[in-house]
Design a protein around this motif. Structure first.
Motif, PDB file in Angstrom:
ATOM      1  N   GLY A  19       0.828  -1.200   0.000  1.00 27.92           N
ATOM      2  CA  GLY A  19       0.000   0.000   0.000  1.00 27.92           C
ATOM      3  C   GLY A  19       0.862   1.249   0.000  1.00 27.92           C
ATOM      4  O   GLY A  19       2.087   1.206  -0.105  1.00 27.92           O
ATOM      5  N   SER A  20       0.202   2.377   0.118  1.00 28.42           N
ATOM      6  CA  SER A  20       0.946   3.633   0.151  1.00 28.42           C
ATOM      7  C   SER A  20       1.510   3.866   1.552  1.00 28.42           C
ATOM      8  O   SER A  20       1.124   3.217   2.516  1.00 28.42           O
ATOM      9  N   ARG A  21       2.415   4.827   1.649  1.00 26.54           N
ATOM     10  CA  ARG A  21       3.004   5.154   2.955  1.00 26.54           C
ATOM     11  C   ARG A  21       1.957   5.743   3.891  1.00 26.54           C
ATOM     12  O   ARG A  21       1.988   5.506   5.099  1.00 26.54           O
ATOM     13  N   ALA A  22       1.025   6.504   3.342  1.00 25.30           N
ATOM     14  CA  ALA A  22      -0.031   7.089   4.165  1.00 25.30           C
ATOM     15  C   ALA A  22      -0.918   6.003   4.768  1.00 25.30           C
ATOM     16  O   ALA A  22      -1.330   6.100   5.930  1.00 25.30           O
ATOM     17  N   ASP A  23      -1.215   4.961   4.009  1.00 22.62           N
ATOM     18  CA  ASP A  23      -1.995   3.848   4.539  1.00 22.62           C
ATOM     19  C   ASP A  23      -1.238   3.125   5.650  1.00 22.62           C
ATOM     20  O   ASP A  23      -1.831   2.710   6.639  1.00 22.62           O
ATOM     21  N   GLY A  24       0.062   2.994   5.484  1.00 26.15           N
ATOM     22  CA  GLY A  24       0.873   2.364   6.519  1.00 26.15           C
ATOM     23  C   GLY A  24       0.895   3.152   7.812  1.00 26.15           C
ATOM     24  O   GLY A  24       0.791   2.595   8.903  1.00 26.15           O
TER      25      GLY A  24
END
Length: 71
Positions: A19-24
């Motif tokens: 996933g994206s870094r924001a999701d992480g």
């Protein structure tokens, strides 16, 4: 411990699930609240302060290692 685990999960989530870094970061932040509550309950149920500190140290050691390795 909760913030340490959140940092490790924020770095690990995009690598593991793509996933994206924001999701992480969002996933790590939400899980850190659950971890914080569980740690607070466990520490107050520990038989002694020494046992609580040792338990936190043992749990933090792998997180510190992973955080150091991924940075």
């Amino acid at each position: 411990m909760a913030s340490l685990l959140a940092a490790v999960l924020a770095l690990a989530a995009p690598r593991l699930w793509g996933g994206s870094r924001a999701d992480g970061v969002l996933l790590a932040t939400l899980l850190s609240f659950v971890v914080y509550a569980a740690i607070a309950l466990w520490v107050f149920c520990a038989r002694s302060a020494t046992r609580a500190w040792l338990g936190l140290g043992v749990a933090a050691a792998p997180c510190v290692g992973l955080l150091w390795w991924w940075r």
